[in-house]
Design an enzyme around this catalytic site. Structure first.
Site, short mmCIF file in Angstrom:
data_model
loop_
_atom_site.label_atom_id
_atom_site.label_comp_id
_atom_site.label_asym_id
_atom_site.label_seq_id
_atom_site.Cartn_x
_atom_site.Cartn_y
_atom_site.Cartn_z
N ARG A 29 11.00 -1.42 -4.25
CA ARG A 29 9.96 -2.89 -4.64
C ARG A 29 9.11 -3.03 -3.77
NH1 ARG A 29 15.87 -4.93 -3.50
NH2 ARG A 29 16.59 -3.56 -4.64
N THR A 30 9.27 -2.42 -2.78
CA THR A 30 8.28 -3.73 -1.64
C THR A 30 6.83 -3.14 -2.81
OG1 THR A 30 9.09 -3.52 0.34
CG2 THR A 30 6.73 -2.89 0.36
N LYS A 43 -2.08 18.74 0.35
CA LYS A 43 -3.16 19.47 0.19
C LYS A 43 -4.17 19.59 2.22
CE LYS A 43 -5.16 19.03 -4.32
NZ LYS A 43 -6.08 18.20 -4.81
N ARG A 103 2.01 2.05 2.77
CA ARG A 103 3.79 2.10 3.66
C ARG A 103 3.18 3.98 4.23
NH1 ARG A 103 8.99 1.06 2.27
NH2 ARG A 103 8.98 -0.62 2.47
N HIS A 152 7.72 -3.79 9.87
CA HIS A 152 7.60 -4.44 8.20
C HIS A 152 7.28 -5.93 8.35
CE1 HIS A 152 8.04 -4.28 4.21
NE2 HIS A 152 9.35 -3.49 4.15
#
Lengths: 308, 427
Positions: free
Chosen positions: A60-61, A88, A110, A138
């Site tokens: 959702r974010t 990697k 994020r 947040h």
């Protein structure tokens, strides 16, 4: 609009002034009108490219940011860690610098670790928006939560808000505390003792372990998601027992002396933090939060672009 | 080489010359003459002359906790680059921790390190591991390592959480005539020690390691000392609670000695606000009051030594997200200046000599350099009043992971002398 934010990046609510937050809210009011029009789009960020970089799962974010960017007419690129060069062994700076070399103006990130957005902002030229860094902050979630309270109750100042659940692992709780305090609300946290940080009361926050007492005190209850994925050890015996002590059901809600507002940052574990009938009740503003998320994120992106 | 130091004050509580302003003549590696006024007849031709104005001459300093990363991580530090770093910081002797790769856990590991160190005049001693691979499961061959030259045993920053094993390690160490260094920490309480548990780290989103975890493990170790009758040196004391336990154990008459890390004396957890990984250390930086109590405990002798905990890390290990960064900072070059600054006037030259030169060697049972005519010359010259800005040019380590670059200090190391070699910081 001539007003500007005091910051070039949105790394945390900690760095914002009350005026910044109010500016974001007033801007978001306008954008909320925009997204409710038949043509939901404005050309404000037409010359801006935004990269959404997600080192941790999010539905959702990311969707909310992407919609916000697209409704501002920005060009958008998405990058998520799984299956990318990160696996990697590429470092964060190298990953981001590679993306920036392709001429990206803003980065929404994020990341699973606290301070990652601060670290990124120190190393790159683009504006950085923290879309959640580990257990740290947040900020856009806190802004949309406070915006939703303001919308529902007229203002945030003087309101009593309880945040229920896993405070220890929650960036939402921390950003909410900073945001609500700056706007003049009273804040309480409620949850099992094992999930309440020892020094949280030093932030001028009340601590309550009894859900019923907390609900009787508050105007708004923000029911956090139990994030088992962020818990390295067991902090309570079972979800069943958690929901026996801290789950909100319709019976509790209906027996409270006043009508409170129920919030949840999502995604909901239905039957754990709140039951379905609470989530879908008229006291719940969960879907308003989602809608406001887009408007608030549009405001943040728009205002940060003005600082360029 | 022959050396004449003019007008230097002796700082050595063990010396009859303590506090005297003298000229010091060093010939063939020994103190040939120490006198208030040196006559020209005493001075041999071709002697190199140094001005000691404002400076003190102490027995050569000793740092009993350094990591030189060889073998295993030579890109961060080698034994020789570590020795150069030590000389720059005023140390003529160091104790290497066994936490290299592979760990120093057999006699040949001990001998490898000691042989590698022979080309440079900083004396290197090594600690051996208490347990195999420092895993806290099975005892390593401590007797054989001791035969090879290991002077003390430790699993470095891993507490032996198995109490029965720790008890047997103490008994066995006593049996073979050696001593252990314990690390005071209960990892089940501490968790990943990214940050101290406090208000400031709560606002940064850190889960936080409670400070009392140190005392919990230390109290156990004190009980084990009582039971086994063995001495113990404890490392990494950073909290008020742990200081109290050491104080209590000393009051009980137990043979306990304790060490603190230099950076804990000057820095506190508010430094973490910018998420700069140079401040990521183990144990984590504590509160301001812990820091102040630590300085007091050093001044009153509860804590016996201060060490650098020199922990070189390359850029790749440090310039990453805070969680992913390696723990530790380099410290040899800055330790004296940092301790001097933190102790705020409680670091007299005599006390400096005791803290930096005498106490660590006493704990390790090593010979203490003496300042007297005829004695082997092993000394450090420092100026406690000289102001300077610590810069990159002060660093001889292969690594640069320190937050002290560009910091202002008062108190500077000027030179060291050992094994007939002068290491002059001006050169």
């Amino acid at each position: 609009m001539s007003q500007q934010l005091s910051v070039q990046h949105l790394l945390g609510i900690k760095d914002l002034t009350k005026e910044d937050i109010e500016l974001i809210f007033n801007t978001a009011d306008n954008f909320k009108d925009v997204i409710n029009r038949p043509i939901k789009k404005v050309p404000s960020l037409r010359d801006i490219t935004v990269a959404n970089i997600f080192f941790e799962n999010s539905t959702r974010t990311r969707l909310s940011f992407e919609l916000a960017e697209k409704r501002l007419s920005a060009d958008v690129v998405n990058f998520s860690a799984s299956g990318s060069s990160v696996s990697k062994g590429e470092t964060l700076i190298d990953t981001v610098n590679n993306i920036l070399a392709m001429k990206v103006d803003m980065v929404v990130m994020r990341h699973p670790k606290p301070g990652a957005a601060v670290f990124l902002a120190k190393h790159i030229q683009a504006n950085v928006v923290n879309a959640g860094d580990g257990t740290h902050e947040h900020p856009t979630q806190a802004l949309l939560d406070a915006f939703s309270i303001r919308e529902k109750l007229g203002s945030v100042e003087g309101k009593k808000v309880v945040i229920v659940g896993d405070i220890l692992h929650s960036r939402v709780a921390l950003s909410n505390i900073f945001c609500l305090k700056k706007l003049g609300a009273e804040v309480m946290v409620c949850g099992p003792a094992t999930l309440i940080p020892r020094y949280i009361s030093e932030l001028d926050v009340k601590v309550e372990h009894n859900l019923l007492k907390a609900l009787e005190w508050c105007d708004v209850a923000n029911m956090l998601r139990i994030q088992l994925e962020r818990q390295d050890i067991k902090y309570f015996p079972s979800l069943r027992e958690y929901s026996m002590m801290y789950g909100l059901n319709k019976e509790i809600l209906d027996n409270l002396p006043k009508e409170i507002v129920v919030m949840h940052p999502g995604p909901i574990n239905r039957g754990v933090e709140i039951t379905s009938d609470v989530a879908d009740s008229k006291q719940s503003i969960i879907l308003d939060q989602v809608e406001n998320g887009v408007a608030v994120r549009m405001a943040v992106l728009y205002l940060l672009a003005q600082t360029r | 080489m022959n050396l004449l130091i003019r007008q230097v004050t002796i700082a050595d509580p063990n010396s009859a010359l303590n506090g005297k302003l003298v000229d010091v003549l060093v010939k063939d590696g020994k103190f040939a003459k120490i006198a208030t006024k040196m006559s020209d007849a005493d001075i041999p031709a071709g002697v190199e002359e140094k001005n000691g104005k404002g400076c003190y001459l102490s027995p050569g300093w000793f740092d009993m906790k350094v990591n030189f990363r060889e073998p295993g991580y030579e890109q961060k530090e080698t034994i020789v680059s570590g020795q150069q770093s030590a000389a720059r910081g005023g140390f003529t002797g160091v104790l290497i921790m066994p936490s290299v790769k592979p760990a120093i856990q057999t006699r040949s590991d001990v001998e490898y390190v000691l042989n590698k160190s022979k080309s440079f005049p900083v004396e290197v001693f090594t600690a051996g591991s208490i347990t195999v691979n420092r895993e806290g499961k099975d005892l390593a061959e401590m007797f054989d390592m001791k035969q090879g030259g290991a002077v003390i045993f430790t699993d470095d920053k891993r507490a032996i959480t198995n109490s029965g094993l720790m008890m047997r390690a103490l008994q066995y160490a006593g049996n073979i005539g050696t001593k252990l260094i314990a690390y005071a920490d209960d990892p089940a309480i501490t968790g990943e020690p990214l940050a101290n548990e406090s208000t400031v780290t709560t606002t940064l989103g850190f889960k936080g390691s409670p400070s009392f975890a140190e005392a919990v493990m230390l109290e156990r170790d004190v009980r084990l000392m009582e039971h086994t009758g063995q001495p113990l040196h404890v490392s990494g004391i950073s909290t008020a609670e742990a200081i109290e336990v050491v104080r209590m154990a000393k009051k009980m008459g137990l043979p306990i000695t304790a060490e603190a890390y230099a950076y804990h004396l000057l820095l506190d957890d508010s430094s973490l606000e910018g998420f700069d990984s140079n401040y990521k250390v183990k144990p984590p930086l504590r509160s301001i009051s812990d820091r102040e109590l630590l300085c007091e405990a050093i001044a009153d002798g509860t804590i016996d030594v201060v060490v650098s905990d020199h922990s070189p890390e390359d850029i790749e290990s440090k310039d990453v997200e805070f969680d992913y960064a390696a723990y530790g900072m380099i410290g040899l070059e800055s330790t004296y200046s940092v301790v001097k600054k933190a102790m705020e006037g409680k670091m007299s030259p005599e006390f400096t000599a005791k803290l930096m030169a005498i106490n660590p060697r006493e704990i390790l049972g090593l010979e203490i350099p003496s300042i007297a005519e005829g004695a082997v010359a092993n000394f450090t010259i420092f100026n406690p009043d000289e102001k300077y800005i610590f810069g990159k040019s002060d660093i001889k380590s292969k690594s640069r992971n320190t937050p002290f670059i560009d910091s202002a200090f008062e108190g500077k190391v000027k030179m060291t002398y050992n094994k007939q070699v002068l290491y002059d910081n001006l050169v």
